[in-house]
Design a protein around this motif. Structure first.
Motif, mmCIF file in Angstrom:
data_model
loop_
_atom_site.group_PDB
_atom_site.id
_atom_site.type_symbol
_atom_site.label_atom_id
_atom_site.label_comp_id
_atom_site.label_asym_id
_atom_site.label_seq_id
_atom_site.Cartn_x
_atom_site.Cartn_y
_atom_site.Cartn_z
ATOM 1 N N UNK A 47 0.029 -2.012 -11.257
ATOM 2 C CA UNK A 47 0.446 -1.112 -12.320
ATOM 3 C C UNK A 47 0.706 -1.926 -13.587
ATOM 4 N N UNK A 95 3.060 -2.298 -15.600
ATOM 5 C CA UNK A 95 4.340 -2.993 -15.653
ATOM 6 C C UNK A 95 4.373 -4.293 -14.868
ATOM 7 N N UNK A 120 -2.752 -6.696 -19.474
ATOM 8 C CA UNK A 120 -2.723 -5.289 -19.881
ATOM 9 C C UNK A 120 -3.795 -5.009 -20.918
ATOM 10 N N UNK A 148 -15.410 4.289 -21.300
ATOM 11 C CA UNK A 148 -15.777 5.513 -22.021
ATOM 12 C C UNK A 148 -17.235 5.470 -22.463
ATOM 13 N N UNK A 170 -9.709 7.436 -14.964
ATOM 14 C CA UNK A 170 -9.442 8.599 -15.807
ATOM 15 C C UNK A 170 -10.432 8.644 -16.968
ATOM 16 N N UNK A 171 -10.668 7.471 -17.565
ATOM 17 C CA UNK A 171 -11.633 7.406 -18.666
ATOM 18 C C UNK A 171 -13.031 7.764 -18.178
ATOM 19 N N UNK A 201 -1.460 3.835 -19.185
ATOM 20 C CA UNK A 201 -0.361 4.674 -18.719
ATOM 21 C C UNK A 201 0.350 3.953 -17.579
ATOM 22 N N UNK A 202 1.649 3.703 -17.715
ATOM 23 C CA UNK A 202 2.343 2.842 -16.749
ATOM 24 C C UNK A 202 2.489 3.456 -15.361
ATOM 25 N N UNK A 203 2.300 4.793 -15.236
ATOM 26 C CA UNK A 203 2.446 5.423 -13.918
ATOM 27 C C UNK A 203 1.127 5.474 -13.167
ATOM 28 N N UNK A 204 0.083 4.927 -13.764
ATOM 29 C CA UNK A 204 -1.200 4.869 -13.061
ATOM 30 C C UNK A 204 -1.555 3.408 -12.826
ATOM 31 N N UNK A 259 0.612 -1.283 -24.980
ATOM 32 C CA UNK A 259 0.990 -0.078 -24.226
ATOM 33 C C UNK A 259 -0.094 0.996 -24.255
ATOM 34 N N UNK A 260 -1.342 0.572 -24.198
ATOM 35 C CA UNK A 260 -2.405 1.571 -24.187
ATOM 36 C C UNK A 260 -2.530 2.227 -22.822
ATOM 37 N N UNK A 277 -13.541 11.420 -17.724
ATOM 38 C CA UNK A 277 -13.757 12.153 -18.965
ATOM 39 C C UNK A 277 -15.159 11.903 -19.518
ATOM 40 N N UNK A 323 -10.777 0.007 -19.901
ATOM 41 C CA UNK A 323 -10.737 1.460 -19.954
ATOM 42 C C UNK A 323 -11.570 1.986 -21.117
ATOM 43 N N UNK A 348 -6.732 3.584 -11.571
ATOM 44 C CA UNK A 348 -6.559 4.986 -11.961
ATOM 45 C C UNK A 348 -6.731 5.159 -13.472
#
Lengths: 282, 286
Positions: free
Chosen positions: B145, B147, B154, B165, B111-112, B100-103, B97-98, B115, B161, B107
């Motif tokens: 996604x 899920x 995953x 970085x 995000x990484x 984010x399930x809504x991205x 679960x690293x 940053x 991800x 995405x």
């Protein structure tokens, strides 16, 4: 609405294995068929039964004056005749309700996210929230009307209060219940507070937020219609009050039914929005 | 037990040649000592496996290195800088679960990148995100996604991800622990391929309780004993790379190494049991 389906299937048609297995031995095929058609439509059946009961009660019971208890048909005609007026009332109500609802949702979410993630803010605000949130917002109505310049602002204020608390409280608990793993991942990625709230805490709290919005939606209609009973010149609550004052009960009942329908539609709309926004929830 | 390596690092190498240095690190939680006197120097580019039974504090040690927890005593330095909190210098892959399930996958990776490289435009970020996803074999799933993905996919996404970085240090907390054996093997090989394929090798700290996984992946195995967690052995694994899994697993050297690990854990277990009996003995006397 499903009449065509029931007509097409002949009585002698073999039942699918699943349905046949459920029928007890010895049951007549016709009874089985009726049961099968009714399966999943019990809700409509209940409504039809209720309508029938209403019809019988209004024609046969002679409880009191027939003006007080109109038949379904009379009510339907009253609904049809009043439709333009009801639509105008809806517009008038929504001009107050929609902005107040949206503003309260926005404020409740924003403040709820902040309070839910900032312990100092939580300590500051929690006591006040515990004190103020349980006050039924209806008690503010007379004062709001006296205090605020127009009826619209007063009604809008009361709707705002009614929506704000459930949204705020749910958002706060949703934000506070953020799973540790999301917090860890956000920290690893070095997200700043704003990004963290908007991209992580807000979506994670959305299931909670939607239940708050749902409660708030029902509340907003209650607040508004009650406020309109007090001092509106138009609107749904005003419509009901007005015809009750003139003892035009068919129109009044029609107004009640119509209001129920509008609320139902609004809730349905929110439900769809929720399904779209929470597609990722398993 | 671990001679040269636990000697003061400043003497043998310059501080910056070490990816990570832990000096007398201990950690307590609710008054219970979880980790005691952990002294460890990891040269930059080394693949280190933290091996130990559950409850030995290996995840806690990783969280300390990541900066997610603060040690009760001792100091941690990463590439010469003191660790005071999480940093993009140290990417972390958790067990599950690293993402984010809504991205979507893209995405999540974007995000990484946003940053790590804030100057990039969104279009550039998305292209780069797809490149990282390609690296882990997810090029066709960027729209998906979390899920909608299997556990293995995953974890691939989580690795992509973290790689995005660009951190010189990679911390992995039993990243393949929840996967089925086939996916586990695939992802181990993928990780090794990415690690050894990069120009400047990342310093990897990989937490596991699987002896074979530790031997197959690591340059070095740090064994942790439980109650309180501390280093009980420091083993250099000098099998040449690339390692052939089956030949390695069948080799005499591998068996010997596994025997050493097993004996060490057994020794620690006996020590713990004896300590408990000693306490009981005293208690009975009262």
């Amino acid at each position: 609405m499903n009449v065509s389906e029931s007509k097409v299937i002949p009585v002698s048609a073999p039942l699918p294995a699943k349905a046949a297995a459920r029928v007890a031995p010895g049951t007549q095929p016709a009874t089985a068929l009726v049961l099968r058609i009714l399966r999943g439509r019990e809700g409509w059946l209940f409504l039809a039964g209720l309508l029938l009961l209403w019809q019988l009660a209004s024609t046969h019971l002679h409880l009191s004056s027939k003006y007080l208890f109109p038949t379904p048909w009379v009510t339907l005609r009253a609904l049809w005749v009043s439709l333009p007026e009801l639509l105008k009332g809806t517009v008038s109500s929504f001009i107050i309700l929609v902005p107040a609802y949206l503003l309260a949702v926005f404020a409740g979410i924003a403040w709820g996210l902040l309070v839910g993630t900032t312990p100092a803010l939580h300590r500051m605000f929690a006591a006040f929230a515990r004190l103020a949130s349980p006050v039924p917002p209806t008690v503010y109505i007379p004062y709001a009307i006296a205090l605020l310049p127009t009826f619209r602002t007063a009604a809008g204020f009361v709707v705002f209060i009614g929506v704000f608390w459930p949204v705020f409280l749910n958002t706060t608990s949703g934000a506070a219940a953020l799973p540790q793993r999301y917090r860890d991942n956000a920290r690893i990625l070095g997200l700043k507070k704003g990004e963290y709230l908007w991209r992580i805490v807000f979506p994670a709290a959305l299931p909670h937020i939607f239940s708050g919005m749902n409660v708030g939606l029902v509340f907003s209609f209650i607040m508004l219609t009650v406020a309109e009973l007090f001092g509106a010149s138009a609107g749904l609550g005003r419509f009901v009050q007005y015809y009750a004052d003139y003892a035009d009960y068919p129109r009044m009942v029609a107004g009640i039914l119509y209001t129920g329908l509008v609320v139902l539609l609004a809730i349905e709309l929110l439900e769809r929005l929720k399904k779209r926004a929470l597609f990722w929830v398993k | 037990m671990s001679q040269a390596i636990t000697a003061a690092p400043e003497i043998t190498l310059g501080r910056t040649d070490y990816g990570l240095i832990l000096q007398q690190v201990s950690f307590e939680y609710a008054g219970v000592r979880i980790l005691e006197d952990v002294h460890l120097a990891i040269p930059a580019g080394q693949f280190v496996c933290l091996l130990g039974p559950s409850g030995c504090g290996k995840t806690t040690l990783l969280r300390l290195i990541a900066g997610l927890e603060t040690p009760a005593a001792g100091a941690i330095t990463s590439h010469g800088e003191s660790v005071t909190g999480p940093s993009l210098e140290r990417g972390v892959v958790f067990q599950d679960y690293s993402l984010f399930p809504w991205m979507s996958l893209r995405e999540n990776v974007s995000l990484a990148i946003a940053k790590a490289r804030p100057a990039m435009t969104q279009a550039e970020r998305q292209i780069q995100a797809e490149e990282y996803l390609q690296l882990v074999g997810l090029q066709d799933a960027w729209r998906k996604y979390p899920g909608e993905l299997s556990g293995g996919m995953q974890q691939r996404g989580a690795i992509a991800r973290t790689l995005a970085l660009g951190s010189p240090v990679l911390l992995m907390d039993e990243p393949f622990g929840a996967l089925d054996p086939v996916n586990r093997v695939k992802l181990q090989d993928l990780l090794l391929a990415i690690w050894s394929g990069s120009e400047r090798k990342k310093t990897v700290v990989f937490v596991t309780h699987d002896v074979e996984e530790a031997i197959y992946l690591g340059d070095r195995i740090i064994m942790l004993g439980a109650a309180p967690g501390r280093i009980i052995d420091d083993i250099t694994v000098d099998f040449p790379r690339p390692r052939a899994r089956h030949a390695l697993l069948d080799s005499r050297e591998f068996q010997a190494l596994r025997g050493r690990v097993a004996a060490k854990f057994h020794e620690d277990l006996i020590r713990r049991l004896e300590a408990e009996t000693a306490i009981h003995g005293v208690a009975e006397g009262i």
